[in-house]
Structure formats: structure tokens, C-alpha cells
Scaffold this motif. Structure first.
Motif, PDB file in Angstrom:
ATOM      1  N   ALA A 100       0.892  -1.192   0.031  1.00  0.00           N
ATOM      2  CA  ALA A 100      -0.236   0.003   0.108  1.00  0.00           C
ATOM      3  C   ALA A 100       0.899   1.188  -0.170  1.00  0.00           C
ATOM      4  N   ARG A 101       2.227   1.115   0.275  1.00  0.00           N
ATOM      5  CA  ARG A 101       3.178   2.345   0.372  1.00  0.00           C
ATOM      6  C   ARG A 101       4.042   2.441  -0.692  1.00  0.00           C
ATOM      7  N   ASP A 102       4.625   1.053  -1.058  1.00  0.00           N
ATOM      8  CA  ASP A 102       5.392   0.926  -2.282  1.00  0.00           C
ATOM      9  C   ASP A 102       5.543  -0.472  -2.501  1.00  0.00           C
ATOM     10  N   ALA A 103       4.681  -0.484  -3.956  1.00  0.00           N
ATOM     11  CA  ALA A 103       4.446  -1.833  -4.365  1.00  0.00           C
ATOM     12  C   ALA A 103       5.949  -2.404  -4.810  1.00  0.00           C
ATOM     13  N   ALA A 104       6.860  -1.907  -5.454  1.00  0.00           N
ATOM     14  CA  ALA A 104       8.135  -2.381  -5.762  1.00  0.00           C
ATOM     15  C   ALA A 104       9.059  -2.842  -5.011  1.00  0.00           C
ATOM     16  N   LEU A 105       8.899  -2.064  -3.658  1.00  0.00           N
ATOM     17  CA  LEU A 105       9.475  -2.536  -2.539  1.00  0.00           C
ATOM     18  C   LEU A 105       8.885  -3.676  -1.871  1.00  0.00           C
ATOM     19  N   ALA A 106       7.623  -3.689  -1.714  1.00  0.00           N
ATOM     20  CA  ALA A 106       6.874  -5.006  -1.203  1.00  0.00           C
ATOM     21  C   ALA A 106       7.371  -6.137  -2.008  1.00  0.00           C
ATOM     22  N   ASN A 107       7.696  -6.081  -3.351  1.00  0.00           N
ATOM     23  CA  ASN A 107       8.213  -7.417  -4.248  1.00  0.00           C
ATOM     24  C   ASN A 107       9.391  -7.725  -3.712  1.00  0.00           C
ATOM     25  N   ARG A 108      10.201  -6.740  -3.691  1.00  0.00           N
ATOM     26  CA  ARG A 108      11.485  -7.019  -3.328  1.00  0.00           C
ATOM     27  C   ARG A 108      11.592  -7.746  -1.814  1.00  0.00           C
ATOM     28  N   PHE A 109      10.599  -7.240  -0.964  1.00  0.00           N
ATOM     29  CA  PHE A 109      10.811  -7.924   0.579  1.00  0.00           C
ATOM     30  C   PHE A 109      10.194  -9.011   0.346  1.00  0.00           C
ATOM     31  N   ALA A 110       9.178  -9.303  -0.412  1.00  0.00           N
ATOM     32  CA  ALA A 110       8.657 -10.782  -0.568  1.00  0.00           C
ATOM     33  C   ALA A 110       9.630 -11.635  -1.094  1.00  0.00           C
ATOM     34  N   LYS A 111      10.519 -11.320  -1.777  1.00  0.00           N
ATOM     35  CA  LYS A 111      11.739 -12.069  -2.250  1.00  0.00           C
ATOM     36  C   LYS A 111      12.736 -12.433  -1.207  1.00  0.00           C
ATOM     37  N   ARG A 112      12.986 -11.254  -0.397  1.00  0.00           N
ATOM     38  CA  ARG A 112      13.778 -11.374   0.936  1.00  0.00           C
ATOM     39  C   ARG A 112      13.023 -12.380   1.822  1.00  0.00           C
ATOM     40  N   ILE A 113      11.707 -12.318   1.960  1.00  0.00           N
ATOM     41  CA  ILE A 113      11.116 -13.232   2.966  1.00  0.00           C
ATOM     42  C   ILE A 113      11.226 -14.725   2.522  1.00  0.00           C
ATOM     43  N   TYR A 114      11.173 -14.985   0.971  1.00  0.00           N
ATOM     44  CA  TYR A 114      11.299 -16.057   0.638  1.00  0.00           C
ATOM     45  C   TYR A 114      12.786 -16.589   0.806  1.00  0.00           C
ATOM     46  N   GLN A 115      13.657 -15.848   0.594  1.00  0.00           N
ATOM     47  CA  GLN A 115      15.002 -16.186   0.695  1.00  0.00           C
ATOM     48  C   GLN A 115      15.394 -16.708   2.156  1.00  0.00           C
ATOM     49  N   ARG A 116      14.905 -16.028   3.062  1.00  0.00           N
ATOM     50  CA  ARG A 116      14.940 -16.335   4.611  1.00  0.00           C
ATOM     51  C   ARG A 116      14.371 -17.407   4.955  1.00  0.00           C
TER      52      ARG A 116
END
Length: 200
Positions: A100-116
Motif C-alpha cells: 500500500a506504500r511502495d509496491a516495488a519495495l513490497a515485491n523485493r521484500f517478498a523475495k527477501r522473505i522467501y530467501q530467509r
């Protein structure tokens, strides 16, 4: 401008992890973007009468073997976390709060969550763990932790899950290209061909 590819996934899905490492580059090769859409696979399982793959007789041991083999083929790190399977509610809420604040950053964060989860074998299961994971990306961890518990964000995840199921999403990953559905990371070859040929 072509419509985004819709990428439905559950953070607890190893096959979703494998697809998450490929989907953005695949889309870019064909002039597309990706709309990331986490949903709760457990709710879909209730609709279909299924259980997680690893809990199914005969199929469970095979998939435990295939997760690692598929990751090796792609050159991706893979460690099955403990516990597994697990509920990815907090991670999914964090995504929608950030989107809701930054869709591109949310996508990158999703990748980081998956990596973790599947690259490092650790589940960021609560707000504190997700806030810690977010901080190096410049995300306000305290605000994110509060957002995970925001009733509006809880409703957003419920809505996203309900919408996914109404569309026919029953597994992770599940991909739509202009309304055409593809289930499974092993369909990414077909996804690419569909984009290249414009369907068949």
C-alpha cells in the motif's frame, strides 16, 4: 501497455519460492511486469479437501526430494525450514501493508522473505522477526510490525485470499496471463512460451 502477470503464492510454498526467483526476469523478457499476490493456501486446501504435499501419503516423500532437486537444477540455495509446513499469515500481512506504500519495495521484500525461509531455512513467523528482516531494506520495522496487526491489513489478506479462490486459485504458485491460468513452477516454460507466442 500489456497487463501485469498475476503471481499468486503462499510464503510457505517451496515451489512458490522457486518461481519467485524467476518470475520477474521472465516477465521482463516479454515486456511485462508482475503483480505479486500472496494468499493463504490453507484456506484453498479447505475448499479442495487437500492437505499440504508433505503430509500426503506417497506424495510427501517424493516432494521432499523434489524440492531440493528442483532448487539444485536452478542453482538456488534450499533449506527446508523447521517447522514445515507453517502458517505464513504475518508475512502475507506484511506484504500487503508495504504494498500500500511502495509496491516495488513490497515485491523485493517478498523475495527477501522467501530467501530467509527457503534459502536460509528460517521462518520469520511474527512481527518482530519480519521487522528485523525489513530494517536493512530501509523499511520502518516498528511501523511494519504495527501494520501487521492493523485490522484493515488483516481484512486485506482475507480479501486477497477470497478473491484468489473465487478466481480458481488452488495451489502455489498460480499464474495468470491475461486471464489464462497456469499452476506450478514447472509450468514456467509454458508461461514463457505463451508470452512469446501470444497463446495457442
Amino acid at each position: 501497455m500489456a497487463e501485469p502477470i498475476e503471481f499468486y503464492f503462499d510464503f510457505s510454498s517451496p515451489y512458490g519460492y522457486l518461481a519467485s526467483c524467476q518470475i520477474d526476469d521472465l516477465a521482463a523478457r516479454h515486456g511485462r511486469t508482475v503483480r505479486w499476490r500472496p494468499f493463504l493456501l490453507g484456506v484453498a486446501f479447505k475448499e479442495t479437501g487437500q492437505k499440504p504435499l508433505v503430509e500426503q501419503p506417497l506424495r510427501g516423500p517424493y516432494h521432499l526430494h523434489d524440492f531440493a532437486r528442483s532448487a539444485r537444477r536452478l542453482g538456488l540455495p534450499f533449506r527446508l525450514p523447521t517447522p514445515f509446513p507453517f502458517a505464513a499469515i504475518a508475512a502475507s500481512r506484511a506484504f500487503y501493508w508495504l504494498e500500500a506504500r511502495d509496491a516495488a519495495l513490497a515485491n523485493r521484500f517478498a523475495k527477501r522473505i522467501y530467501q530467509r525461509i527457503f534459502g536460509e531455512g528460517q521462518v520469520p513467523a511474527d512481527a518482530a522477526a519480519l521487522a528485523e528482516l525489513a530494517a536493512p531494506m530501509g523499511i520502518d520495522g516498528a511501523a511494519l510490525a504495527a501494520g501487521i496487526n492493523d485490522p484493515a491489513i488483516k481484512d486485506r489478506l482475507r480479501q486477497a485470499t477470497d478473491e484468489a479462490i473465487k478466481r480458481g486459485v488452488f495451489g502455489s504458485p498460480f499464474i495468470y496471463i491475461d486471464g489464462e491460468p497456469f499452476w506450478g513452477h514447472d509450468r514456467l516454460g509454458q508461461v514463457e512460451e505463451w508470452l512469446a507466442r501470444g497463446g495457442w
